[in-house]
Scaffold this motif. Structure first.
Motif, PDB file in Angstrom:
ATOM      1  N   PRO A   7       0.844  -1.200   0.000  1.00 24.86           N
ATOM      2  CA  PRO A   7       0.000   0.000   0.000  1.00 24.86           C
ATOM      3  C   PRO A   7       0.880   1.251   0.000  1.00 24.86           C
ATOM      4  CG  PRO A   7       0.025  -1.037   2.170  1.00 24.86           C
ATOM      5  CD  PRO A   7       0.764  -1.947   1.240  1.00 24.86           C
ATOM      6  N   LEU A   8       0.402   2.291  -0.654  1.00 23.47           N
ATOM      7  CA  LEU A   8       1.146   3.548  -0.690  1.00 23.47           C
ATOM      8  C   LEU A   8       1.095   4.222   0.668  1.00 23.47           C
ATOM      9  CD1 LEU A   8       0.032   5.074  -4.104  1.00 23.47           C
ATOM     10  CD2 LEU A   8       2.167   3.917  -3.564  1.00 23.47           C
ATOM     11  N   ILE A   9       2.198   4.804   1.056  1.00 29.06           N
ATOM     12  CA  ILE A   9       2.274   5.547   2.307  1.00 29.06           C
ATOM     13  C   ILE A   9       1.975   6.999   1.976  1.00 29.06           C
ATOM     14  CG2 ILE A   9       3.793   6.271   4.169  1.00 29.06           C
ATOM     15  CD1 ILE A   9       5.335   3.601   3.652  1.00 29.06           C
ATOM     16  N   GLN A  10       1.054   7.591   2.704  1.00 36.05           N
ATOM     17  CA  GLN A  10       0.667   8.977   2.447  1.00 36.05           C
ATOM     18  C   GLN A  10       1.676   9.931   3.075  1.00 36.05           C
ATOM     19  OE1 GLN A  10      -1.956   9.872   0.468  1.00 36.05           O
ATOM     20  NE2 GLN A  10      -2.075   7.679   0.091  1.00 36.05           N
ATOM     21  N   ILE A  11       2.111  10.892   2.285  1.00 40.48           N
ATOM     22  CA  ILE A  11       2.999  11.930   2.790  1.00 40.48           C
ATOM     23  C   ILE A  11       2.438  13.282   2.374  1.00 40.48           C
ATOM     24  CG2 ILE A  11       5.045  10.455   2.797  1.00 40.48           C
ATOM     25  CD1 ILE A  11       5.933  11.842   0.213  1.00 40.48           C
ATOM     26  N   ASP A  12       2.773  14.294   3.137  1.00 35.12           N
ATOM     27  CA  ASP A  12       2.253  15.623   2.829  1.00 35.12           C
ATOM     28  C   ASP A  12       3.289  16.454   2.069  1.00 35.12           C
ATOM     29  OD1 ASP A  12       4.088  16.547   4.704  1.00 35.12           O
ATOM     30  OD2 ASP A  12       2.593  16.947   6.251  1.00 35.12           O
ATOM     31  N   ARG A  13       2.931  17.678   1.810  1.00 34.77           N
ATOM     32  CA  ARG A  13       3.771  18.588   1.033  1.00 34.77           C
ATOM     33  C   ARG A  13       5.144  18.818   1.689  1.00 34.77           C
ATOM     34  NH1 ARG A  13       1.625  24.434   0.280  1.00 34.77           N
ATOM     35  NH2 ARG A  13       3.604  25.402  -0.128  1.00 34.77           N
ATOM     36  N   THR A  14       5.157  18.937   3.005  1.00 37.30           N
ATOM     37  CA  THR A  14       6.422  19.149   3.718  1.00 37.30           C
ATOM     38  C   THR A  14       7.321  17.926   3.588  1.00 37.30           C
ATOM     39  OG1 THR A  14       5.324  20.637   5.272  1.00 37.30           O
ATOM     40  CG2 THR A  14       7.450  19.727   5.953  1.00 37.30           C
ATOM     41  N   ARG A  16       7.287  15.800   1.129  1.00 34.14           N
ATOM     42  CA  ARG A  16       7.777  15.794  -0.258  1.00 34.14           C
ATOM     43  C   ARG A  16       8.936  16.772  -0.424  1.00 34.14           C
ATOM     44  NH1 ARG A  16       2.341  15.713  -1.335  1.00 34.14           N
ATOM     45  NH2 ARG A  16       2.315  17.838  -2.119  1.00 34.14           N
ATOM     46  N   ARG A  17       8.829  17.927   0.199  1.00 34.35           N
ATOM     47  CA  ARG A  17       9.897  18.933   0.118  1.00 34.35           C
ATOM     48  C   ARG A  17      11.166  18.405   0.797  1.00 34.35           C
ATOM     49  NH1 ARG A  17      12.672  22.419  -2.372  1.00 34.35           N
ATOM     50  NH2 ARG A  17      13.276  24.279  -1.261  1.00 34.35           N
ATOM     51  N   ILE A  18      11.015  17.771   1.955  1.00 29.88           N
ATOM     52  CA  ILE A  18      12.163  17.182   2.648  1.00 29.88           C
ATOM     53  C   ILE A  18      12.828  16.140   1.757  1.00 29.88           C
ATOM     54  CG2 ILE A  18      12.803  15.617   4.548  1.00 29.88           C
ATOM     55  CD1 ILE A  18      10.731  17.158   6.283  1.00 29.88           C
ATOM     56  N   LEU A  19      12.036  15.271   1.164  1.00 30.21           N
ATOM     57  CA  LEU A  19      12.591  14.220   0.293  1.00 30.21           C
ATOM     58  C   LEU A  19      13.291  14.819  -0.923  1.00 30.21           C
ATOM     59  CD1 LEU A  19       9.682  11.644   0.473  1.00 30.21           C
ATOM     60  CD2 LEU A  19      11.976  11.401   1.467  1.00 30.21           C
ATOM     61  N   ALA A  20      12.695  15.836  -1.523  1.00 32.83           N
ATOM     62  CA  ALA A  20      13.308  16.475  -2.691  1.00 32.83           C
ATOM     63  C   ALA A  20      14.656  17.088  -2.318  1.00 32.83           C
ATOM     64  CB  ALA A  20      12.369  17.532  -3.267  1.00 32.83           C
ATOM     65  N   LEU A  21      14.720  17.759  -1.183  1.00 33.97           N
ATOM     66  CA  LEU A  21      15.969  18.392  -0.757  1.00 33.97           C
ATOM     67  C   LEU A  21      17.042  17.360  -0.421  1.00 33.97           C
ATOM     68  CD1 LEU A  21      14.422  21.232   1.392  1.00 33.97           C
ATOM     69  CD2 LEU A  21      15.868  21.551  -0.635  1.00 33.97           C
ATOM     70  N   ILE A  22      16.647  16.268   0.223  1.00 29.72           N
ATOM     71  CA  ILE A  22      17.616  15.217   0.557  1.00 29.72           C
ATOM     72  C   ILE A  22      18.121  14.541  -0.714  1.00 29.72           C
ATOM     73  CG2 ILE A  22      17.863  12.939   1.632  1.00 29.72           C
ATOM     74  CD1 ILE A  22      16.045  13.964   3.889  1.00 29.72           C
ATOM     75  N   GLN A  23      17.226  14.340  -1.699  1.00 32.33           N
ATOM     76  CA  GLN A  23      17.672  13.756  -2.962  1.00 32.33           C
ATOM     77  C   GLN A  23      18.661  14.668  -3.675  1.00 32.33           C
ATOM     78  OE1 GLN A  23      14.644  10.946  -5.149  1.00 32.33           O
ATOM     79  NE2 GLN A  23      13.703  12.931  -4.846  1.00 32.33           N
ATOM     80  N   GLU A  24      18.443  15.962  -3.561  1.00 36.74           N
ATOM     81  CA  GLU A  24      19.318  16.929  -4.216  1.00 36.74           C
ATOM     82  C   GLU A  24      20.664  17.024  -3.514  1.00 36.74           C
ATOM     83  OE1 GLU A  24      19.219  21.704  -4.531  1.00 36.74           O
ATOM     84  OE2 GLU A  24      17.397  20.684  -5.207  1.00 36.74           O
ATOM     85  N   ASP A  25      20.653  16.986  -2.175  1.00 40.20           N
ATOM     86  CA  ASP A  25      21.894  17.128  -1.409  1.00 40.20           C
ATOM     87  C   ASP A  25      21.735  16.424  -0.063  1.00 40.20           C
ATOM     88  OD1 ASP A  25      24.229  17.835  -0.132  1.00 40.20           O
ATOM     89  OD2 ASP A  25      23.909  19.996  -0.262  1.00 40.20           O
ATOM     90  N   ALA A  26      22.179  15.188   0.000  1.00 38.34           N
ATOM     91  CA  ALA A  26      22.047  14.390   1.219  1.00 38.34           C
ATOM     92  C   ALA A  26      22.984  14.842   2.327  1.00 38.34           C
ATOM     93  CB  ALA A  26      22.277  12.912   0.909  1.00 38.34           C
ATOM     94  N   ASN A  30      20.546  18.622   9.593  1.00 36.33           N
ATOM     95  CA  ASN A  30      19.146  18.745   9.980  1.00 36.33           C
ATOM     96  C   ASN A  30      18.762  20.217  10.136  1.00 36.33           C
ATOM     97  OD1 ASN A  30      16.557  17.617  10.894  1.00 36.33           O
ATOM     98  ND2 ASN A  30      17.135  18.614  12.815  1.00 36.33           N
ATOM     99  N   GLN A  31      19.678  21.018  10.651  1.00 35.32           N
ATOM    100  CA  GLN A  31      19.426  22.453  10.810  1.00 35.32           C
ATOM    101  C   GLN A  31      19.176  23.107   9.439  1.00 35.32           C
ATOM    102  OE1 GLN A  31      19.339  24.371  13.755  1.00 35.32           O
ATOM    103  NE2 GLN A  31      18.681  26.063  12.442  1.00 35.32           N
ATOM    104  N   GLN A  32      20.028  22.816   8.481  1.00 36.04           N
ATOM    105  CA  GLN A  32      19.866  23.381   7.140  1.00 36.04           C
ATOM    106  C   GLN A  32      18.561  22.909   6.503  1.00 36.04           C
ATOM    107  OE1 GLN A  32      23.577  21.770   5.728  1.00 36.04           O
ATOM    108  NE2 GLN A  32      24.544  23.799   5.654  1.00 36.04           N
ATOM    109  N   LEU A  33      18.279  21.635   6.635  1.00 40.03           N
ATOM    110  CA  LEU A  33      17.054  21.075   6.075  1.00 40.03           C
ATOM    111  C   LEU A  33      15.835  21.739   6.703  1.00 40.03           C
ATOM    112  CD1 LEU A  33      15.945  18.909   4.137  1.00 40.03           C
ATOM    113  CD2 LEU A  33      16.052  17.279   6.040  1.00 40.03           C
ATOM    114  N   ALA A  34      15.845  21.869   8.004  1.00 39.96           N
ATOM    115  CA  ALA A  34      14.724  22.497   8.720  1.00 39.96           C
ATOM    116  C   ALA A  34      14.488  23.925   8.230  1.00 39.96           C
ATOM    117  CB  ALA A  34      14.997  22.479  10.222  1.00 39.96           C
ATOM    118  N   GLU A  35      15.560  24.682   8.054  1.00 37.73           N
ATOM    119  CA  GLU A  35      15.427  26.056   7.572  1.00 37.73           C
ATOM    120  C   GLU A  35      14.807  26.094   6.176  1.00 37.73           C
ATOM    121  OE1 GLU A  35      19.318  27.843   7.839  1.00 37.73           O
ATOM    122  OE2 GLU A  35      19.331  27.695  10.037  1.00 37.73           O
ATOM    123  N   LYS A  36      15.237  25.191   5.314  1.00 38.89           N
ATOM    124  CA  LYS A  36      14.751  25.177   3.934  1.00 38.89           C
ATOM    125  C   LYS A  36      13.276  24.792   3.825  1.00 38.89           C
ATOM    126  CE  LYS A  36      19.189  24.388   1.715  1.00 38.89           C
ATOM    127  NZ  LYS A  36      19.276  25.279   0.579  1.00 38.89           N
TER     128      LYS A  36
END
Length: 165
Positions: A7-14, A16-26, A30-36
């Motif tokens: 089954p698909l796991i539901q995720i929200d917009r935030t 998705r944004r976290i995943l996109a940023l981690i994919q771009e620059d792992a 955590n501080q930088q990610l939180a700010e973004k």
């Protein structure tokens, strides 16, 4: 027919944004990610951990430059098997999993092949050695077709998250 669809796991917009940023620059802290993403560090870390625990965020990796490491030849290999049995396929998959040259291995359909491999080696001599001393020695391999990559047009590890609701 695939019967073990998860089954698909539901995720929200935030998320998705976290995943996109981690994919771009792992390497983001955590501080930088939180700010973004507009969160404080604690809730951001909780979300990242929840994404890990759910199995969505499998691992973070470094992407290396093949050529700068002397791995200049990328080969796509289509492999045909002599018999289509679970045992034959399992033995093949177990064997290629031990080859560090194999970056990707897919069981495929639609070609005159059963498997597609992405292999990276230093040069044609090393590929020749890999092909003759590894791939063609796997029991059941009945055909091999090699294509050599001339140019990486798109080379991404990021999944397209825009499809998620």
């Amino acid at each position: 027919m695939l019967t073990n669809k998860e089954p698909l796991i539901q995720i929200d917009r935030t998320d998705r944004r976290i995943l996109a940023l981690i994919q771009e620059d792992a390497s983001l802290t955590n501080q930088q990610l939180a700010e973004k993403v507009g969160l404080s560090p604690s809730p951001c870390l909780r979300r990242v951990r929840a994404l890990e625990e759910s199995g969505i965020l499998v691992r973070t990796v470094a992407v290396l430059d093949h050529k700068k490491l002397g791995l200049s030849l990328t080969v796509i290999i289509l492999i045909g098997m002599d018999r289509h049995t679970p045992e034959r396929f399992a033995a093949f998959e177990e064997q290629v999993a031990d080859y560090p040259e194999v970056l990707e291995c897919y069981l495929v359909t639609g070609h005159d092949a059963d498997y597609m491999l992405k292999v990276v080696v230093p040069d044609m001599d090393q590929y020749h050695h890999f092909l003759l001393n590894r791939i063609t020695r796997i029991q059941g391999v009945s055909g091999v077709h090699s294509s050599f990559v001339l140019k990486r047009v798109i080379d991404s590890t990021a999944l397209p998250l825009g499809y998620l609701s």
